[in-house]
Design an enzyme around this catalytic site. Structure first.
Site, PDB file in Angstrom:
ATOM      1  N   ASP A  88      83.984 103.041 -10.236  1.00 22.53           N
ATOM      2  CA  ASP A  88      83.256 101.895  -9.671  1.00 22.53           C
ATOM      3  C   ASP A  88      84.003 101.248  -8.510  1.00 22.53           C
ATOM      4  O   ASP A  88      83.447 100.417  -7.788  1.00 22.53           O
ATOM      5  CB  ASP A  88      82.999 100.843 -10.759  1.00 22.53           C
ATOM      6  CG  ASP A  88      81.985 101.328 -11.797  1.00 22.53           C
ATOM      7  OD1 ASP A  88      81.224 102.267 -11.501  1.00 22.53           O
ATOM      8  OD2 ASP A  88      81.950 100.759 -12.903  1.00 22.53           O
ATOM      9  N   GLN A  94      78.662 105.941 -20.692  1.00 23.00           N
ATOM     10  CA  GLN A  94      77.310 105.572 -21.123  1.00 23.00           C
ATOM     11  C   GLN A  94      76.715 106.667 -21.991  1.00 23.00           C
ATOM     12  O   GLN A  94      76.076 106.392 -23.009  1.00 23.00           O
ATOM     13  CB  GLN A  94      76.438 105.272 -19.907  1.00 23.00           C
ATOM     14  CG  GLN A  94      76.918 104.021 -19.172  1.00 23.00           C
ATOM     15  CD  GLN A  94      76.158 103.721 -17.904  1.00 23.00           C
ATOM     16  OE1 GLN A  94      75.273 104.482 -17.501  1.00 23.00           O
ATOM     17  NE2 GLN A  94      76.483 102.625 -17.259  1.00 23.00           N
ATOM     18  N   LYS A 151      82.256  93.533 -17.321  1.00 30.02           N
ATOM     19  CA  LYS A 151      80.827  93.822 -17.483  1.00 30.02           C
ATOM     20  C   LYS A 151      80.595  94.790 -18.640  1.00 30.02           C
ATOM     21  O   LYS A 151      79.745  94.555 -19.498  1.00 30.02           O
ATOM     22  CB  LYS A 151      80.284  94.391 -16.157  1.00 30.02           C
ATOM     23  CG  LYS A 151      78.787  94.649 -16.166  1.00 30.02           C
ATOM     24  CD  LYS A 151      78.202  94.595 -14.771  1.00 30.02           C
ATOM     25  CE  LYS A 151      78.454  95.853 -13.980  1.00 30.02           C
ATOM     26  NZ  LYS A 151      77.721  97.012 -14.498  1.00 30.02           N
TER      27      LYS A 151
HETATM   28  C1  S3P Z   1      79.873 101.975 -17.594  1.00 30.78           C
HETATM   29  C2  S3P Z   1      80.182 103.279 -17.380  1.00 30.78           C
HETATM   30  C3  S3P Z   1      80.242 103.897 -16.045  1.00 30.78           C
HETATM   31  C4  S3P Z   1      80.324 102.843 -14.945  1.00 30.78           C
HETATM   32  C5  S3P Z   1      79.349 101.723 -15.155  1.00 30.78           C
HETATM   33  C6  S3P Z   1      79.601 101.042 -16.481  1.00 30.78           C
HETATM   34  C7  S3P Z   1      79.834 101.485 -18.985  1.00 30.78           C
HETATM   35  O1  S3P Z   1      79.078 104.669 -15.845  1.00 30.78           O
HETATM   36  O2  S3P Z   1      80.123 103.437 -13.681  1.00 30.78           O
HETATM   37  O3  S3P Z   1      79.459 100.776 -14.110  1.00 30.78           O
HETATM   38  O4  S3P Z   1      79.822 100.261 -19.197  1.00 30.78           O
HETATM   39  O5  S3P Z   1      79.828 102.319 -19.900  1.00 30.78           O
HETATM   40  P1  S3P Z   1      78.938 106.185 -16.398  1.00 30.78           P
HETATM   41  O6  S3P Z   1      78.982 106.148 -17.868  1.00 30.78           O
HETATM   42  O7  S3P Z   1      77.608 106.650 -15.876  1.00 30.78           O
HETATM   43  O8  S3P Z   1      80.091 106.924 -15.779  1.00 30.78           O
END
Ligand code: S3P
Length: 430
Positions: free
Chosen positions: A316, A170, A23
């Site tokens: 996750d 993120q 994803k």
């Molecule tokens: C993700 C980062 C994670 C993860 C999310 C996807 C990403 O979140 O939990 O399902 O694709 O960068 P955070 O950046 O809030 O830790």
């Protein structure tokens, strides 16, 4: 409301599957293709609802994108190819779309509005909007820009040296993306290493990224060149079947082509530490990301402690790790995982409440949970609360409960794993 009924599996899970595309990588492949110059092609794309939201947002930003199953073609025309949208950008349930897109829009000289579903409306955005404002972008929203709906007017931004309080890919990605089109250099330091797909993929798109320990930096004024991206299988999706095979009697399965990026593979470490019988074969590198086949069988498991730098590597997977822990002898303690409170649901609350309904001995703590094993679980009516990973964790538990597990709002599973139930059936028939 969709309700799924999961029955105890009287046969072991056997055979081999290929889980859908990652994803995180699918989102990035589309977003980076949208700002790159030229035609990007993606194979192994995850056609789940979250990644489809990313496609529809960038189409509204004027980018021509064609998607058919796991194949996507993106006709990028560089950063300036993005245009002011005439419609609201709807991110659905996707936090990654929201935060990374904010980083891209932060430097674009036009106005846009971002909304999402009820869950997105509760997720904190100040962690991204604060640093982007510091760079010079104009952002407003509910609670002065912490919650959607958010409005953003990008503009002439300046690079920053940002110390993030959370290990969040993120946050890191949003700031780095804004940094690529800002004056001077931009760096992000984080307390522990979060997933590094942005760094790896930006490099693949021809961007120069500097990494030193927990700090990543980029110089402003960089453009991206179109690529062919092959997306590995999502280890976060594989996790449900790794756990299922470890706990359903008489199981032995292989999951092929799973992404094994070390910033994501904490679930493999946990299974090994708990004593699972597993092996890893066919390790190779695809488009800068390591992949492998994982074989696992029904195992005698021991409770363990999970915390510290391991947490971002399996954040996750904690809902399904909690299910696994109910079948391990002794105590499993999960700590340092406060971030669970700001995921698609408050996952400390939802995991504890729903597993308690199945008869697990589980207790919430301020930063995680404590699970006492091994318990025999019973069927009950539970809910995903609209959280895909809670729905799938409950389905995995349902494979070993005495009596059926009825999962309300099971449609949420399509966010990341549209053919999840199909894969359970296939492994029951082999
Ligand atoms: C993700 C980062 C994670 C993860 C999310 C996807 C990403 O979140 O939990 O399902 O694709 O960068 P955070 O950046 O809030 O830790």
């Amino acid at each position: 409301m969709t309700t799924a009924i999961v029955k105890q599996s009287h046969v072991g899970l056997t055979g081999s599957i290929r889980v859908p595309g990652d994803k995180s990588i699918s989102h990035r492949a589309v977003m980076f293709g949208a700002i790159a110059e030229g035609t990007t092609t993606v194979e192994g794309f995850l056609p789940g609802e979250d990644c489809l939201s990313t496609i529809s947002c960038f189409q509204k930003l004027g980018v021509s994108i064609q998607q058919e199953g796991d194949k996507v073609t993106i006709n990028g025309q560089g950063w300036d190819g993005l245009q002011e949208p005439s419609d609201i950008l709807d991110v659905g349930n996707s936090g990654t779309t929201t935060r990374l897109m904010l980083g891209i829009l932060a430097t674009r000289p036009f106005h846009s509005v971002i909304i999402g579903d009820d869950s997105i409306a509760k997720r904190p955005m100040a962690r991204v909007t604060d640093p982007l404002r510091e760079m010079g972008s104009i952002i407003d929203g509910r609670d002065t820009g912490n919650y959607t709906p958010l409005s953003i007017r990008g503009g002439a931004t300046k690079g920053i040296q940002y110390q993030s309080k959370v290990a969040s890919a993120q946050v890191k990605s949003a700031i780095l993306l804004a940094g690529l089109q800002s004056e001077g250099s931009t760096s992000v330091s984080e307390p522990a290493l979060s997933r590094d797909h942005t760094e790896r993929m930006l490099e693949a798109y021809g961007v120069h990224v500097k990494r030193e320990g927990l700090t990543v930096s980029v110089e402003g004024g960089q453009t991206l060149k179109a690529q062919h991206i092959v997306v590995p299988g999502d280890i976060s999706s594989a996790a449900f079947f790794l756990v299922a095979a470890a706990i359903v009697p008489n199981s032995m399965i292989t999951i092929q082509g799973v992404g094994m990026n070390p910033t994501r593979s904490g679930i493999v470490d946990v299974l090994e530490k708990m004593g699972a019988t597993m092996s890893i074969q066919n390790e190779k590198l695809v488009g800068g990301e390591p992949i492998a086949d994982i074989t696992i069988q029904t195992s005698e498991l021991q409770g363990i402690e999970i915390g510290g730098d391991l947490i971002p590597r399996l954040i996750d997977e904690i809902p399904v790790i909690a299910v696994l822990a109910t079948q391990a002898k002794g105590k499993t303690i999960i700590r340092d995982a406060e971030e669970l409170k700001v995921k698609e649901t408050n996952r400390i609350d939802t995991v504890v409440s729903e597993l308690t309904k199945l008869g697990a001995s589980i207790q919430a703590t301020d930063d995680g949970m404590i699970i006492e094993g091994r318990t025999s679980l019973q069927g009950a009516e539970v809910s995903s609360f609209g959280d895909h990973r809670i729905g799938m964790a409950m389905a995995v538990a349902g494979l070993i409960t005495d009596g059926d597990v009825e999962i309300n709002r099971s449609d949420a599973i399509a966010v990341s794993y549209p053919n999840f139930f199909q894969h359970i059936k296939e492994l029951q028939q082999d």
